[in-house]
Design an enzyme around this catalytic site. Structure first.
Site, PDB file in Angstrom:
ATOM      1  N   VAL A  29      20.964  30.070  64.806  1.00 52.77           N
ATOM      2  CA  VAL A  29      21.790  29.622  65.936  1.00 52.77           C
ATOM      3  C   VAL A  29      21.242  28.366  66.615  1.00 52.77           C
ATOM      4  O   VAL A  29      21.815  27.885  67.588  1.00 52.77           O
ATOM      5  CB  VAL A  29      21.951  30.741  66.990  1.00 52.77           C
ATOM      6  N   GLY A  30      20.134  27.836  66.103  1.00 55.68           N
ATOM      7  CA  GLY A  30      19.582  26.605  66.672  1.00 55.68           C
ATOM      8  C   GLY A  30      18.407  26.816  67.609  1.00 55.68           C
ATOM      9  O   GLY A  30      18.162  25.990  68.494  1.00 55.68           O
ATOM     10  N   THR A  32      15.132  26.649  66.911  1.00 54.75           N
ATOM     11  CA  THR A  32      14.094  25.638  66.705  1.00 54.75           C
ATOM     12  C   THR A  32      14.508  24.300  67.295  1.00 54.75           C
ATOM     13  O   THR A  32      13.698  23.613  67.934  1.00 54.75           O
ATOM     14  CB  THR A  32      13.780  25.484  65.204  1.00 54.75           C
ATOM     15  N   THR A  33      15.756  23.907  67.102  1.00 55.39           N
ATOM     16  CA  THR A  33      16.243  22.649  67.672  1.00 55.39           C
ATOM     17  C   THR A  33      16.163  22.687  69.193  1.00 55.39           C
ATOM     18  O   THR A  33      15.722  21.720  69.831  1.00 55.39           O
ATOM     19  CB  THR A  33      17.695  22.387  67.243  1.00 55.39           C
ATOM     20  N   ASP A  55       8.017  32.347  63.743  1.00 52.75           N
ATOM     21  CA  ASP A  55       9.027  32.764  62.759  1.00 52.75           C
ATOM     22  C   ASP A  55       8.446  32.582  61.360  1.00 52.75           C
ATOM     23  O   ASP A  55       8.002  31.487  61.018  1.00 52.75           O
ATOM     24  CB  ASP A  55      10.281  31.911  62.928  1.00 52.75           C
ATOM     25  N   GLU A 235      30.125  33.386  68.767  1.00 52.80           N
ATOM     26  CA  GLU A 235      30.679  34.336  67.805  1.00 52.80           C
ATOM     27  C   GLU A 235      30.248  35.741  68.210  1.00 52.80           C
ATOM     28  O   GLU A 235      29.250  35.921  68.917  1.00 52.80           O
ATOM     29  CB  GLU A 235      30.198  34.026  66.384  1.00 52.80           C
ATOM     30  N   ASN A 262      25.081  27.050  71.324  1.00 52.99           N
ATOM     31  CA  ASN A 262      25.175  25.914  70.402  1.00 52.99           C
ATOM     32  C   ASN A 262      26.461  25.941  69.568  1.00 52.99           C
ATOM     33  O   ASN A 262      27.164  26.952  69.514  1.00 52.99           O
ATOM     34  CB  ASN A 262      23.968  25.906  69.458  1.00 52.99           C
ATOM     35  N   CYS A 271      42.481  17.531  63.985  1.00 49.24           N
ATOM     36  CA  CYS A 271      41.935  18.609  63.138  1.00 49.24           C
ATOM     37  C   CYS A 271      42.481  19.967  63.579  1.00 49.24           C
ATOM     38  O   CYS A 271      41.981  20.570  64.536  1.00 49.24           O
ATOM     39  CB  CYS A 271      40.404  18.596  63.200  1.00 49.24           C
ATOM     40  N   CYS A 274      39.892  22.750  63.218  1.00 47.30           N
ATOM     41  CA  CYS A 274      38.903  22.704  64.301  1.00 47.30           C
ATOM     42  C   CYS A 274      39.462  23.342  65.565  1.00 47.30           C
ATOM     43  O   CYS A 274      38.769  24.103  66.256  1.00 47.30           O
ATOM     44  CB  CYS A 274      38.496  21.260  64.592  1.00 47.30           C
TER      45      CYS A 274
END
EC number: 3.6.-.-
Length: 329
Positions: A29-30, A32-33, A55, A235, A262, A271, A274
């Site tokens: 899910v992000g 680390t970012t 991790d 989600e 995120n 789109c 989208c």
């Protein structure tokens, strides 16, 4: 739906008393970012910062686009920022427990230690975590950020103080069993007095490690020193794990009042696919905003490119501090 508090991480950056920040959530899910960007922001503010990945599937090297190992590595291009990737498990040989010198050969000692450790499920990780926290604390960083493993593993980390307490009690029981054994085989172990002395040294180390975990546990429950940042995507499964994480953290009395969402899509006339997915996401976003109305819920747009390297992180950093509302249709 209107958010009640500012939807950014400015509140974290402006907190001058924080020492430990944990970033966690479902896999992919992000985390680390998000944690790397937060570490970058703190380093640029002048704080001597280290980010540590616990991790097993390490991503810090990819995120910063440089090799990072088990020792603190200075991040190129960012002053005040170091990183390291550690194995959350431990080898009994690396616990530095005193050996029963003069009574048992090295191999027998290792077998004894392995038997003691393996007799209590989870205590090996608890000991490793205690050593890690103690070592990092001694490095005198202003701020330590943990990029944690997926939710289940993170919750085990938070339960380590309880594991250590129960484990120590069991090891003490085993200690008396070994002492009784020694009295029956004094020829093998030496005199009872000498054996007791060596056992006391070994268990003194275990007691010290428990004290370390207790100290760490106290810091983790101090909201002035420690906070947890949840990361998710809009989600169902990710939202479910986030709620599970919040409930468990609340049970452990660990502060959490920031959630980063995120990969959020915004309306795009060009789109249709989208837009269809964005409408699906909006349902979960509205639920999150409603459920966590007293949290700083940070909405992060889906990025066109993979966030990698210093330049990519800098752009992501800016978004963490820029308020965004739930997309409207």
């Amino acid at each position: 739906m209107q958010q009640q508090v500012e939807p950014t991480l400015k509140n974290v950056l402006e907190n001058q008393t924080l020492k430990w920040i944990f970033v966690g959530g479902k896999g992919g899910v992000g985390k680390t970012t998000t944690s790397s960007s937060l570490a970058t922001l703190f380093a640029k503010s002048g704080k001597r910062t280290i980010i540590i990945s616990t991790d097993p599937a390490h991503n810090l090297s990819d995120c910063f686009d440089q090799k990072i190992g088990s020792q603190p590595t200075q991040i190129k291009g960012i002053e005040n920022l170091s990183a390291m990737e550690i194995d959350p498990t431990v080898d009994p040989d690396k616990l530095k427990l005193p050996t029963l010198q003069g009574f048992m050969n090295d191999q027998a000692t290792k077998s004894l230690l392995s038997e003691l450790i393996s007799s209590v499920p989870g205590i090996d990780e608890a000991m490793s975590f205690a050593e890690l926290m103690n070592s990092v604390d001694e490095m005198k960083y202003d701020l330590i950020i943990f990029d944690t493993a997926p939710t289940g593993h993170t919750l085990r980390l938070l339960n380590f103080p309880n594991i250590m307490e129960k484990g120590l009690n069991k090891l003490v029981q085993l200690r008396y069993n070994f002492q009784n054994l020694a009295s029956q085989f004094q020829g093998l172990f030496g005199s009872q007095e000498e054996f007791d002395q060596q056992m006391n040294q070994m268990f003194s180390k275990i007691e010290t490690m428990k004290d370390t975990v207790t100290k760490v546990n106290a810091q983790m429950k101090d909201r002035n020193k420690t906070t947890f940042i949840g990361v998710c995507i809009p989600e169902f499964l990710s939202m479910y794990e986030t709620e599970r994480l919040v409930q468990e953290l609340t049970k452990f009395k660990i502060d959490i009042h920031n959630i980063v969402i995120n990969q959020v899509l915004f309306p795009d006339d060009q789109c249709k696919m989208c837009n269809a997915r964005a409408k699906m996401q909006k349902k979960y976003l509205d639920q999150m905003i409603d459920l966590y109305d007293d949290f700083h819920v940070v909405i992060m747009p889906l990025q066109e490119n993979e966030v990698r390297g210093i330049d990519g992180l800098k752009q992501f950093c800016e978004l963490l501090l820029k308020p965004k509302s739930v997309p409207q249709f």
